[in-house]
Design a protein around this motif. Structure first.
Motif, PDB file in Angstrom:
ATOM      1  N   LEU A   1       8.387   4.583 -12.463  1.00 13.81           N
ATOM      2  CA  LEU A   1       7.580   5.708 -11.987  1.00 13.81           C
ATOM      3  C   LEU A   1       6.153   5.259 -11.673  1.00 13.81           C
ATOM      4  CD1 LEU A   1       8.772   8.513 -14.432  1.00 13.81           C
ATOM      5  CD2 LEU A   1       9.166   8.436 -11.951  1.00 13.81           C
ATOM      6  N   THR A   2       5.603   4.400 -12.514  1.00  9.47           N
ATOM      7  CA  THR A   2       4.257   3.885 -12.282  1.00  9.47           C
ATOM      8  C   THR A   2       4.211   3.073 -10.997  1.00  9.47           C
ATOM      9  OG1 THR A   2       3.883   3.780 -14.668  1.00  9.47           O
ATOM     10  CG2 THR A   2       2.373   2.550 -13.276  1.00  9.47           C
ATOM     11  N   ASP A   3       5.204   2.214 -10.802  1.00  9.06           N
ATOM     12  CA  ASP A   3       5.298   1.418  -9.589  1.00  9.06           C
ATOM     13  C   ASP A   3       5.409   2.324  -8.365  1.00  9.06           C
ATOM     14  OD1 ASP A   3       6.163  -1.458  -8.356  1.00  9.06           O
ATOM     15  OD2 ASP A   3       7.335   0.159  -7.453  1.00  9.06           O
ATOM     16  N   SER A   4       6.227   3.346  -8.473  1.00 11.37           N
ATOM     17  CA  SER A   4       6.445   4.247  -7.347  1.00 11.37           C
ATOM     18  C   SER A   4       5.154   4.950  -6.955  1.00 11.37           C
ATOM     19  CB  SER A   4       7.524   5.275  -7.704  1.00 11.37           C
ATOM     20  OG  SER A   4       7.724   6.180  -6.640  1.00 11.37           O
ATOM     21  N   PHE A   5       4.434   5.478  -7.945  1.00 14.80           N
ATOM     22  CA  PHE A   5       3.199   6.205  -7.650  1.00 14.80           C
ATOM     23  C   PHE A   5       2.118   5.257  -7.164  1.00 14.80           C
ATOM     24  CE2 PHE A   5      -0.930   8.062  -8.696  1.00 14.80           C
ATOM     25  CZ  PHE A   5      -0.806   9.338  -8.178  1.00 14.80           C
ATOM     26  N   PHE A   6       1.916   4.134  -7.860  1.00 14.06           N
ATOM     27  CA  PHE A   6       0.773   3.267  -7.584  1.00 14.06           C
ATOM     28  C   PHE A   6       1.014   2.329  -6.401  1.00 14.06           C
ATOM     29  CE2 PHE A   6      -2.249  -0.179  -8.387  1.00 14.06           C
ATOM     30  CZ  PHE A   6      -3.399   0.517  -8.706  1.00 14.06           C
ATOM     31  N   ASN A   7       2.192   1.720  -6.359  1.00 15.27           N
ATOM     32  CA  ASN A   7       2.459   0.698  -5.344  1.00 15.27           C
ATOM     33  C   ASN A   7       3.138   1.229  -4.090  1.00 15.27           C
ATOM     34  OD1 ASN A   7       1.394  -1.430  -6.889  1.00 15.27           O
ATOM     35  ND2 ASN A   7       3.332  -1.713  -7.967  1.00 15.27           N
ATOM     36  N   GLU A   8       3.921   2.294  -4.238  1.00 15.03           N
ATOM     37  CA  GLU A   8       4.778   2.690  -3.116  1.00 15.03           C
ATOM     38  C   GLU A   8       4.324   3.924  -2.365  1.00 15.03           C
ATOM     39  OE1 GLU A   8       7.453   1.235  -0.763  1.00 15.03           O
ATOM     40  OE2 GLU A   8       7.192   0.373  -2.764  1.00 15.03           O
ATOM     41  N   SER A   9       3.651   4.873  -3.030  1.00 15.67           N
ATOM     42  CA  SER A   9       3.362   6.145  -2.370  1.00 15.67           C
ATOM     43  C   SER A   9       2.470   5.978  -1.149  1.00 15.67           C
ATOM     44  CB  SER A   9       2.729   7.127  -3.361  1.00 15.67           C
ATOM     45  OG  SER A   9       1.541   6.600  -3.926  1.00 15.67           O
ATOM     46  N   VAL A  10       1.464   5.114  -1.231  1.00 15.03           N
ATOM     47  CA  VAL A  10       0.579   4.882  -0.081  1.00 15.03           C
ATOM     48  C   VAL A  10       1.364   4.258   1.069  1.00 15.03           C
ATOM     49  CG1 VAL A  10      -1.359   3.494   0.759  1.00 15.03           C
ATOM     50  CG2 VAL A  10      -1.540   4.718  -1.421  1.00 15.03           C
ATOM     51  N   VAL A  11       2.153   3.253   0.757  1.00 11.72           N
ATOM     52  CA  VAL A  11       2.910   2.550   1.792  1.00 11.72           C
ATOM     53  C   VAL A  11       3.922   3.472   2.453  1.00 11.72           C
ATOM     54  CG1 VAL A  11       4.519   0.644   2.194  1.00 11.72           C
ATOM     55  CG2 VAL A  11       2.570   0.329   0.658  1.00 11.72           C
ATOM     56  N   GLU A  12       4.624   4.257   1.645  1.00 12.54           N
ATOM     57  CA  GLU A  12       5.610   5.187   2.198  1.00 12.54           C
ATOM     58  C   GLU A  12       4.951   6.262   3.055  1.00 12.54           C
ATOM     59  OE1 GLU A  12       9.364   5.756   1.948  1.00 12.54           O
ATOM     60  OE2 GLU A  12       8.631   3.720   2.276  1.00 12.54           O
ATOM     61  N   SER A  13       3.769   6.682   2.682  1.00 14.14           N
ATOM     62  CA  SER A  13       3.078   7.711   3.451  1.00 14.14           C
ATOM     63  C   SER A  13       2.725   7.215   4.849  1.00 14.14           C
ATOM     64  CB  SER A  13       1.817   8.170   2.710  1.00 14.14           C
ATOM     65  OG  SER A  13       2.139   8.828   1.511  1.00 14.14           O
ATOM     66  N   VAL A  14       2.181   6.003   4.945  1.00 17.91           N
ATOM     67  CA  VAL A  14       1.819   5.508   6.274  1.00 17.91           C
ATOM     68  C   VAL A  14       3.067   5.104   7.064  1.00 17.91           C
ATOM     69  CG1 VAL A  14      -0.491   4.805   5.589  1.00 17.91           C
ATOM     70  CG2 VAL A  14       1.377   3.167   5.395  1.00 17.91           C
ATOM     71  N   ARG A  15       4.159   4.791   6.364  1.00 18.50           N
ATOM     72  CA  ARG A  15       5.398   4.443   7.070  1.00 18.50           C
ATOM     73  C   ARG A  15       6.054   5.675   7.677  1.00 18.50           C
ATOM     74  NH1 ARG A  15      10.861   4.217   6.590  1.00 18.50           N
ATOM     75  NH2 ARG A  15      10.840   5.341   4.601  1.00 18.50           N
ATOM     76  N   THR A  16       6.062   6.773   6.931  1.00 21.67           N
ATOM     77  CA  THR A  16       6.809   7.961   7.353  1.00 21.67           C
ATOM     78  C   THR A  16       5.935   9.042   7.983  1.00 21.67           C
ATOM     79  OG1 THR A  16       6.560   9.063   5.202  1.00 21.67           O
ATOM     80  CG2 THR A  16       8.450   7.579   5.486  1.00 21.67           C
ATOM     81  N   GLY A  17       4.618   8.996   7.700  1.00 23.96           N
ATOM     82  CA  GLY A  17       3.746  10.064   8.164  1.00 23.96           C
ATOM     83  C   GLY A  17       3.766  11.288   7.265  1.00 23.96           C
ATOM     84  N   ARG A  18       4.394  11.166   6.116  1.00 27.47           N
ATOM     85  CA  ARG A  18       4.518  12.287   5.186  1.00 27.47           C
ATOM     86  C   ARG A  18       4.019  11.859   3.811  1.00 27.47           C
ATOM     87  NH1 ARG A  18       7.373  16.689   6.335  1.00 27.47           N
ATOM     88  NH2 ARG A  18       7.627  18.228   4.669  1.00 27.47           N
ATOM     89  N   ILE A  19       3.105  12.635   3.242  1.00 25.03           N
ATOM     90  CA  ILE A  19       2.572  12.328   1.919  1.00 25.03           C
ATOM     91  C   ILE A  19       3.457  12.991   0.876  1.00 25.03           C
ATOM     92  CG2 ILE A  19       0.609  12.578   0.363  1.00 25.03           C
ATOM     93  CD1 ILE A  19      -1.198  12.645   2.825  1.00 25.03           C
ATOM     94  N   ARG A  20       4.046  12.168   0.031  1.00 29.53           N
ATOM     95  CA  ARG A  20       4.868  12.666  -1.062  1.00 29.53           C
ATOM     96  C   ARG A  20       4.355  12.072  -2.362  1.00 29.53           C
ATOM     97  NH1 ARG A  20       9.101  11.673   2.881  1.00 29.53           N
ATOM     98  NH2 ARG A  20      10.216  13.610   3.415  1.00 29.53           N
ATOM     99  N   LEU A  21       3.760  12.902  -3.178  1.00 30.26           N
ATOM    100  CA  LEU A  21       3.231  12.470  -4.463  1.00 30.26           C
ATOM    101  C   LEU A  21       3.809  13.377  -5.533  1.00 30.26           C
ATOM    102  CD1 LEU A  21      -0.523  12.061  -3.430  1.00 30.26           C
ATOM    103  CD2 LEU A  21       1.176  10.240  -3.655  1.00 30.26           C
ATOM    104  N   SER A  22       4.521  12.785  -6.480  1.00 25.42           N
ATOM    105  CA  SER A  22       5.195  13.604  -7.475  1.00 25.42           C
ATOM    106  C   SER A  22       5.139  12.955  -8.848  1.00 25.42           C
ATOM    107  CB  SER A  22       6.656  13.826  -7.070  1.00 25.42           C
ATOM    108  OG  SER A  22       7.340  14.575  -8.049  1.00 25.42           O
ATOM    109  N   VAL A  23       4.694  13.723  -9.831  1.00 24.65           N
ATOM    110  CA  VAL A  23       4.780  13.336 -11.233  1.00 24.65           C
ATOM    111  C   VAL A  23       5.494  14.478 -11.934  1.00 24.65           C
ATOM    112  CG1 VAL A  23       3.526  12.792 -13.343  1.00 24.65           C
ATOM    113  CG2 VAL A  23       2.665  11.992 -11.127  1.00 24.65           C
ATOM    114  N   PRO A  24       6.702  14.227 -12.439  1.00 27.48           N
ATOM    115  CA  PRO A  24       7.505  15.320 -13.002  1.00 27.48           C
ATOM    116  C   PRO A  24       6.734  16.196 -13.982  1.00 27.48           C
ATOM    117  CG  PRO A  24       8.770  13.289 -12.945  1.00 27.48           C
ATOM    118  CD  PRO A  24       7.374  12.924 -12.556  1.00 27.48           C
TER     119      PRO A  24
END
Length: 469
Positions: A277-300
Motif C-alpha cells: 500500500l505504501t509503494d502504491s501510494f508513494f511510488n505509483e500514484s503519481v506515475v499512474e496519474s500522468v499515464r492515464t490522465g486520472r488521479i486515483r488516490l485511496s487509503v482505505p
C-alpha cells in the motif's frame, strides 16, 4: 488482488528476479561512462532556495518558527540565509561544472523571487535566470529548469497554498511568464519536484510547512500538484515555441518523481500488505496519474479521490526519477502512514541514516520502462560529511544506470545531487551532499573539491566529455 497491489509487486518480489551483480569489485572494475551513449546528459542538480540565498518565501517563515515544545523547525535552528550565495556566484558555479566535464545542469527558478506579491513581477530577476540559461548553453551545458521546488510565495501560502484550488490559477500564470522569458534558451523543463514528498512531509508527517498531519489534506495537495503539473505542461507547450538546441523539440516536459524501495520487514500478511500500500501510494500514484490522465488516490477508510484531469494524460515527455534509498516497512497502526520504516542494523548508511542500495535505482528504471517513456535520473546522491564514501556511491549508481540501459531502458541522463553542499530543508546545513564542499563561514563561500569530483571527471571522460582544468 487489486491492480494497484499488482503494480507494487516488481519491487516487493525483486529478490526473486534476476538482476545484474552489484558486487563492489565488479562495479569498480567497470569503465563507467563507456556504457552511455553520445548525447547522454551527465550533470548535477540544485534548487533555488537551497543555494541562491536571500530568498523570502513560506520556507523562510517556517525556518524562523518553532514547534509547540519550543524546538526550532529546522535542526539546530539553522536559517537558509545566504545559503551558498549562488545568486551572486553563478559564474563561479558554472566553472565548477566545466571542471567536472558535465554537459547538463538542473536548477530551479524561485517563484517568490519572481513574484513577491500578486501584483509585483521582478523583471530583473527573470532576466538573470534567462542569462543563466544562455550562459550554460554557450558553455555546452544543457539547462534543465525546474519550475516548482517546494517553496511558495508567502502570499500563496497565506491563502492555503496547495490545499487551495485557487493556487492552480496563480501557478499557471507564473509558468506562462517564465516559459515566455526563458523558452528561447531552455528546451528541457521539470514542472514539479517530488509532489509526493511535499504532500507527505508537509501534510501527513507534519515535518515541513505547514506542519499538518491530515491524510485528507495530503491527498488533496498531491491531487492539486498533479493538476498543476498538467496546467504547467500546457503552458510550456503554448509559450515555449523556440527549439533552442535544434533537435526538433522546442519543449521537453517532465516532473521529478521521488521513489523509495519499500521492503516488507517480514513475510507476514500485515507487513507485506502495508508495504504494498505504501509503494502504491508513494511510488505509483503519481506515475499512474500522468499515464492515464486520472488521479486515483485511496487509503482505505481515510480518503478516496478519483477524477479525470484535462491535459494530464500525455503531459510528460520524460519521467524524472529522484532516488536515494530503501526502507524496511513494518505495520504500525498508530502512525499516520500506518507503518514504521527503518533500516536494519548492519546495513551501510549515509549520514542521515539512509541505506545505500544502488540496486534500487536499477529496479525502478526497469520498472518504469514499462511506461514507454524516456527516463531521467533527476536526483541521486548521498550525505557524506567526509566525502570519502561518495566516489563509490557515484560509481555504483551510474553503474545501475548503465545496467538498465543494457536491458534496453531509455535513460536520457543522470543528475547528481548536488553540485554543492547546501541548505537541506529540515536538516539545515549539517548534511553534506555536494560534489564541492562549501565553507559557509567564509565571506567567499569557498568551494573545494571532494574526492568524488575526480570520479565524476573519469565518468565524463569515458563518455567523451572534456573536464577543464
Amino acid at each position: 488482488m487489486s491492480r494497484r497491489l499488482l503494480l507494487a509487486l516488481p519491487l516487493l518480489l525483486a529478490a526473486c528476479s534476476e538482476r545484474p551483480s552489484f558486487d563492489p569489485d565488479v562495479v569498480k572494475a567497470t569503465r563507467l561512462g563507456e556504457g552511455l551513449p553520445a548525447g547522454f546528459m551527465l550533470g548535477t542538480s540544485t534548487a533555488a532556495h537551497q543555494v541562491e540565498g536571500g530568498n523570502e518565501n513560506q520556507w523562510s517563515v517556517w525556518e524562523r518558527g518553532q514547534w509547540p515544545d519550543g524546538r526550532p523547525h529546522i535542526k539546530d535552528g539553522a536559517l537558509s540565509g545566504a545559503a551558498t550565495d549562488s545568486w551572486n556566484r553563478f559564474d563561479e558555479d558554472v566553472r565548477l561544472m566545466e571542471r567536472l566535464g558535465s554537459n547538463a545542469y538542473r536548477f530551479s527558478v524561485e517563484w517568490a523571487r519572481l513574484q513577491p506579491t500578486p501584483e509585483a513581477w521582478d523583471t530583473e530577476a527573470l532576466a538573470r535566470y534567462q542569462q543563466w540559461a544562455r550562459t550554460l548553453r554557450q558553455k555546452g551545458i544543457t539547462p534543465l529548469v525546474t519550475l516548482y521546488h517546494f517553496t511558495l510565495p508567502t502570499w500563496v501560502a497565506d491563502t492555503g497554498g496547495w490545499e487551495n484550488a485557487a493556487t492552480l490559477e496563480a501557478f499557471e500564470a507564473y509558468v506562462a511568464r517564465v516559459a515566455e522569458a526563458l523558452g528561447g534558451e531552455v528546451d528541457w523543463w521539470c514542472t514539479i519536484n517530488e509532489p509526493n514528498v511535499y504532500a507527505v512531509l508537509g501534510y501527513l508527517e507534519g515535518e515541513w510547512p505547514p506542519g499538518k498531519q491530515d491524510m485528507k489534506a495530503t491527498a488533496t495537495v498531491l491531487s492539486h500538484l498533479l493538476e498543476a503539473h498538467a496546467l504547467a505542461a500546457r503552458q510550456l507547450r503554448l509559450k515555449d515555441t523556440v527549439d533552442a538546441d535544434g533537435d526538433g523539440h522546442a519543449t521537453r516536459v517532465g516532473l521529478a518523481h521521488h521513489v523509495r524501495v519499500f521492503q516488507p520487514a517480514s513475510g507476514t500478511t500485515a507487513d507485506t500488505t502495508v508495504a504494498a500500500l505504501t509503494d502504491s501510494f508513494f511510488n505509483e500514484s503519481v506515475v499512474e496519474s500522468v499515464r492515464t490522465g486520472r488521479i486515483r488516490l485511496s487509503v482505505p477508510g481515510q480518503v478516496s479521490i478519483d477524477r479525470e484531469v484535462a491535459d494530464l494524460k500525455g503531459s510528460i515527455d520524460y519521467l524524472g526519477i529522484n532516488y536515494y534509498t530503501r526502507d524496511y516497512v513494518r505495520q504500525y497502526l498508530g502512525e499516520p502512514a500506518l507503518s514504521r520504516q527503518y533500516v536494519p542494523r548492519g546495513r551501510e548508511k549515509n549520514d542521515l541514516g539512509w541505506e545505500l542500495y544502488p540496486e534500487g535505482l536499477y529496479l525502478f528504471l526497469t520498472r518504469y520502462a514499462k511506461l514507454g517513456l524516456p527516463l531521467m535520473v533527476t536526483e541521486n546522491g548521498m550525505a557524506d560529511h567526509s566525502g570519502e564514501r561518495r566516489p563509490y556511491f557515484l560509481q555504483s549508481h551510474v553503474y545501475a544506470v548503465e545496467q538498465a540501459r543494457a536491458q534496453g531502458v531509455e535513460v536520457l541522463g543522470y543528475f547528481h545531487w548536488s553540485l554543492l553542499d547546501n541548505f537541506e530543508w529540515a536538516e539545515g546545513y549539517e548534511p553534506k551532499f555536494g560534489l564541492f564542499a562549501v565553507d559557509l563561514a567564509s565571506p567567499e563561500k569557498t568551494r573545494t573539491d571532494t574526492p568524488a569530483v575526480a570520479t565524476f571527471q573519469d565518468i565524463a571522460r569515458n563518455l567523451g566529455l572534456t573536464p577543464l582544468p
